[in-house]
Design an enzyme around this catalytic site. Sequence first.
Site, PDB file in Angstrom:
ATOM      1  N   GLU A 327       0.837  -1.194   0.000  1.00  8.35           N
ATOM      2  CA  GLU A 327       0.000   0.000   0.000  1.00  8.35           C
ATOM      3  C   GLU A 327       0.871   1.243   0.000  1.00  8.35           C
ATOM      4  O   GLU A 327       1.751   1.390   0.856  1.00  8.35           O
ATOM      5  CB  GLU A 327      -0.895   0.034   1.242  1.00  8.35           C
ATOM      6  CG  GLU A 327      -2.012  -0.983   1.255  1.00  8.35           C
ATOM      7  CD  GLU A 327      -2.925  -0.821   2.466  1.00  8.35           C
ATOM      8  OE1 GLU A 327      -4.042  -1.355   2.409  1.00  8.35           O
ATOM      9  OE2 GLU A 327      -2.528  -0.173   3.458  1.00  8.35           O
ATOM     10  N   CYS A 328       0.636   2.131  -0.944  1.00  2.58           N
ATOM     11  CA  CYS A 328       1.210   3.471  -0.967  1.00  2.58           C
ATOM     12  C   CYS A 328       2.739   3.449  -0.824  1.00  2.58           C
ATOM     13  O   CYS A 328       3.448   3.267  -1.797  1.00  2.58           O
ATOM     14  CB  CYS A 328       0.557   4.345   0.096  1.00  2.58           C
ATOM     15  SG  CYS A 328       0.767   6.117  -0.172  1.00  2.58           S
TER      16      CYS A 328
END
Length: 460
Positions: A327-328
């Site tokens: 994620e991210c």
Amino acid sequence: MSRLFISAAHKSSGKTTVCIGLCAALRTRGEVVQPFKKGPDYIDPLWLGLAAGRPCYNLDAYLMGAEEIRAQVARTMRGATLGLIEGNKGLYDGLDLEGSNSNAAMAALLGTPVVLVIDARGMTRGIAPLILGYQAFDRNIRIAGVILNQLGGSRHEAKLRAVIEHYTGVPVLGAIQHDERLTIVERHLGLVPSNEAQGARDRIDAIAAHIAAQVDLERLLVIARQAAPLQAGEPAPGAAGGAPVRIGIARDAAFGFYYPGDLDALRAAGAELVSFDALHAEHLPKIDGLFIGGGFPETHMDALAANASLRGELRDAIEAGLPAYAECGGLMYLARGIEWHGRRAGMVGVIPADIVMHSRPVGRGYVHLRETGRGPWPRPHPSHAALIHAHEFHYSSVENLAPGVEFAYEVERGHGIDGRHDGIVHKNLLASYAHLRDVAGNPWARRFVDFVRSCHHVAG
């Protein structure tokens, strides 16, 4: 279940610093404090959790139903003597006209008295209509007291106390003098996370000492005991059936954005979570799957780049089919490199793209993602909704992405990778800018663990 809801008239009123100090000061007094944070946030909860000595859980009315929120609070507070909920933004601020997502709505939902933190710089008599307006706006909300913040001295405090007592009758529970030493350094996404702030424990102790000296803790506890009873809530799910799997999680100064509720859900689904340090570990631990959450890899890009041994092992493992979710910040780390302030550092190189940092947000807020069916995780059952609500906040963009890349999501709201897609799929890797929450409407943790288990079974 004693509870307090700490909110403010507007954002940047200093309520997070006040909450950090309250958690630590009350803990010192022998209270077992369970912190909560309203809305999507990683950084404030890291500080609150460190101050309280218990993980801070997020309560998000946009992603969670009312009963789910009540059950989360009741379940998480087992063993605690006090629940402390920090709001986001102002008390009545929200996403819609009715304020259904506001702090006030959540305080009402949880039957929790509100303590309003007011940044009183430059205010004297004008504080009275502010408090009266907040009282009158919604009679379902009980503003049980105020904490005055950023005061200019004892004379300023005396004037404010006299005005509030004369016009409002609302108790003043604390008066905190302006002190630069109480400031926690800020960065583009908010407070610098406690997992990388030098001397975080010392800073928390200093804040707690100031709060304890300037806030009436005993009166706060009396108010907290007036919170309405909560239903017991459903017990946390037990371990799922099936063979256990080991999932490696990057947890260090660069990567620290993980929701405790999601980690609980991963464990409940049958995962053993194995932490490793992406900055210093030369080798991957023995794992069946990989989860790299968000953080600030750009501020540690030189150290991440210097750890060539681990980067090589990660690249080889993912190319060989290791199930992985990023994620991210995790997505940024798995790309070819990160460019920031005119400098570039090489990263893992599994994702065929470059990451460029910007001075303003590229994507920020809640997102709606439509599953394309090309993601690696199987749906838990045919009726599972293909629309996912999540959130994003990133100052980076994906550049020079190789053609032909498949995406797990179409973006209906938000930015994602390019405004239209998110969730890069490469072999058994899913990497997105979106941060998922494991909630009733999106049981992503079980889906991921089931996928890891299926890959492990095939490999075995």
